[in-house]
Design a protein around this motif. Structure first.
Motif, PDB file in Angstrom:
ATOM      1  N   GLY A 106       0.821  -1.204   0.000  1.00  0.00           N
ATOM      2  CA  GLY A 106       0.000   0.000   0.000  1.00  0.00           C
ATOM      3  C   GLY A 106       0.856   1.254   0.000  1.00  0.00           C
ATOM      4  N   LEU A 107       1.910   1.245   0.785  1.00  0.00           N
ATOM      5  CA  LEU A 107       2.829   2.389   0.824  1.00  0.00           C
ATOM      6  C   LEU A 107       3.534   2.544  -0.515  1.00  0.00           C
ATOM      7  CD1 LEU A 107       4.163   4.672   2.400  1.00  0.00           C
ATOM      8  CD2 LEU A 107       5.802   3.000   3.308  1.00  0.00           C
ATOM      9  N   ALA A 108       3.861   1.430  -1.168  1.00  0.00           N
ATOM     10  CA  ALA A 108       4.461   1.504  -2.501  1.00  0.00           C
ATOM     11  C   ALA A 108       3.518   2.210  -3.475  1.00  0.00           C
ATOM     12  CB  ALA A 108       4.789   0.097  -3.003  1.00  0.00           C
ATOM     13  N   ASP A 109       2.225   1.927  -3.368  1.00  0.00           N
ATOM     14  CA  ASP A 109       1.251   2.583  -4.236  1.00  0.00           C
ATOM     15  C   ASP A 109       1.195   4.087  -3.956  1.00  0.00           C
ATOM     16  OD1 ASP A 109       0.628   0.142  -5.379  1.00  0.00           O
ATOM     17  OD2 ASP A 109      -1.140  -0.191  -4.109  1.00  0.00           O
ATOM     18  N   ALA A 110       1.214   4.458  -2.672  1.00  0.00           N
ATOM     19  CA  ALA A 110       1.185   5.885  -2.321  1.00  0.00           C
ATOM     20  C   ALA A 110       2.420   6.603  -2.841  1.00  0.00           C
ATOM     21  CB  ALA A 110       1.064   6.046  -0.810  1.00  0.00           C
ATOM     22  N   LEU A 111       3.588   6.011  -2.642  1.00  0.00           N
ATOM     23  CA  LEU A 111       4.825   6.615  -3.139  1.00  0.00           C
ATOM     24  C   LEU A 111       4.824   6.714  -4.658  1.00  0.00           C
ATOM     25  CD1 LEU A 111       7.346   4.835  -0.737  1.00  0.00           C
ATOM     26  CD2 LEU A 111       6.924   7.305  -0.832  1.00  0.00           C
TER      27      LEU A 111
END
Length: 527
Positions: free
Chosen positions: A190-195
């Motif tokens: 999920g954090l990869a998607d945000a970044l």
């Protein structure tokens, strides 16, 4: 001089560029950015993004950021306040009820994150690369995974009970039903998607659209007053550093709402003592450091605030005459008994520093405050949200009183020391309330005792808090007894006191000398 028969390590040395961070993944990425033509701020942002993934208990894109830079080896100083504000609809009349602070996981403690605004603004204004390129390594770590380092694992385990209070935090950060252990691989897709959204759209990828909506909707479901407009208008600002002279050096800090002025006041008080005549780890030296800190923290707790909302007596506090008056309150033969304890507590933070080939020098700090911040985690994007609102006073008459659109007293502080009109030391020490002590301890280690950056960071530490003097295990027994005889109530801290990095510039040789804290997992690297 280091004793090579004892545990320790030498400082890193290089001529072209250097980065010091407290995770080796981040240090390596920073060096790769420098070697590919990036400026120091490019490397610092790339490293900070990696740390936001691989050290989730310490930092993240849901937190804040402060930066001090020296441009091209000159006295041109750039400082940026990337701390967020309370929501504009925060009902302060309901919250400002007296003493104490907000509960650590309360949605009211979640201020609008300022880190991404700071990263994107500084790269656009002072960098040579695009934000998308700089975030690529962090995105890969978040999506593909990384092995958890030992200090990260230790901190993670301590926060496990707090993580279990939030269902999203439990799902994202306890995927095996427990905290990650050293050597295990952790992923946060999920954090990869945000970044990735930030890489594609810049600051709008965070402050507008699905990421902001994910954060705001979750906080409002918990009773928070955050709005999409709060995110859209969020912005940091360039500020003029506060400064003092210490033994011929100009020491620079971020002004309030930052607590950096506390370290400057400590240095002004200590300047009146001949520290160089003492042993570096003597009870006499540490006693003076402790007493200067207690005096400086008294003023911090009384005055530091968001200066857009209340007055702050910066000129008076930094005057040498004022420091001399405070110095007279110190007894060299006993502890002062009339000073209140500092109000703040330990926090989790990452500090890093980078110097490039052109001697652009960056002192950079990023944090979510407590371990995993508020432990409130955005459900879709796995973003840990800071709890910086705990820095507000709940006393409505205090300059730092909680209120809508205000910034709280902030603990994280990047340091920079200038000498002969050029940058000399880029340094910082994490650890929440401890940070002014840490800055003073490592700076005086270099200036008064001639230690190199690694030696200064390695030195054992003490800290006075809540009526007790915390003493790390490395402090010599004779020194501990000496402090006890002076009236200090000695306790051993559960965790090490802070962690830090430092780069020193030797202009005569053209050499960069770096140190990184053994209390953490990282290193200083150069090329």
């Amino acid at each position: 001089m280091r004793d090579f028969q004892l545990p320790g390590r030498s400082p890193a040395m290089a001529m072209n560029g250097m980065a010091a961070t407290h995770n080796p993944h981040a240090a390596r990425v920073a060096i790769e950015v420098l070697q590919s033509g990036g400026a120091a701020i490019d490397a610092a942002v790339a490293a900070a993004a990696v740390l936001a993934v691989v050290e989730p208990q310490q930092t993240g894109i849901g937190g804040d950021c402060f930066v001090i830079m020296a441009k091209n080896g000159t006295d041109q100083i750039v400082a940026y306040n990337g701390s967020g504000r309370a929501p504009s609809g925060l009902p302060s009349d309901e919250l400002a009820v007296g003493q104490g602070q907000l509960e650590d996981s309360s949605p009211h403690a979640v201020t609008i994150p300022g880190a991404i605004d700071a990263w994107t603004r500084l790269v656009a204004d002072h960098g040579r690369k695009e934000i998308g390129e700089l975030l690529a390594p962090a995105i890969a770590f978040a999506r593909d995974g990384f092995p958890v380092h030992p200090r990260v694992a230790e901190d993670w385990a301590l926060e496990e009970p707090r993580l279990r209070r939030d269902p999203n935090a439990t799902r994202v950060f306890l995927p095996r039903g427990r905290a990650a252990r050293a050597g295990e691989v952790f992923r946060n897709p999920g954090l990869a998607d945000a970044l990735s959204l930030i890489a594609a759209k810049g600051r709008d990828g965070f402050y507008k659209g699905p990421v902001a909506q994910d954060i705001v909707s979750y906080l409002r479901s918990l009773g928070g007053h955050h709005t999409l407009e709060d995110f859209e208008i969020a912005a940091g600002e360039y500020v003029e550093p506060v400064r003092t002279d210490y033994r011929g050096m100009e020491v620079c800090q971020i002004p309030p709402n930052n607590q950096g002025i506390t370290a400057l006041l400590m240095l002004n008080i200590l300047e009146g003592f001949d520290l160089a005549a003492l042993e570096p780890m003597s009870a006499e030296r540490l006693h003076l450091e402790i007493e200067a800190g207690r005096l400086a923290y008294r003023d911090r707790d009384a005055f530091v605030c968001d200066t857009r909302h209340a007055a702050f007596p910066v000129n008076e506090i930094l005057s040498k005459d004022y420091a001399a008056r405070l110095r007279n309150e110190i007894r060299r033969d006993r502890v002062a008994e009339h000073l209140p304890p500092p109000l703040m507590r330990k926090s989790d933070t990452v500090y890093l520093t980078v110097v490039d080939r052109d001697r652009n020098c960056v002192s950079f700090i990023n944090s979510v405050y407590w371990g995993f911040g508020s432990t409130r985690v955005a459900p879709t994007y796995g973003i840990t949200l800071q709890n910086r609102g705990m820095g507000f006073s709940l006393d409505p008459t205090h300059p730092n009183a909680i209120g809508p659109g205000k910034r709280p007293l902030h603990t994280i502080m990047p340091g920079l020391a200038m000498k002969d009109g050029r940058p000399f030391l880029c340094y910082g020490v994490m650890g929440g309330d401890y940070q002014p002590f840490g800055h003073t301890h490592v700076l005086t280690g270099v200036v008064d005792f001639g230690l190199d950056p690694q030696e200064a960071i390695d030195q054992p530490r003490v800290f006075h808090s809540l009526g007790e003097t915390q003493v790390e295990r490395g402090v010599p027994i004779g020194t501990v007894e000496g402090l006890r005889k002076l009236g200090h109530r000695i306790v051993q801290p559960i965790e090490p006191l802070g962690g830090g990095q430092m780069i020193k510039i030797d202009w005569s040789e053209g050499v960069l000398i770096g140190g990184s804290d053994p209390r953490m997992d990282g290193c200083a690297l150069g090329y």
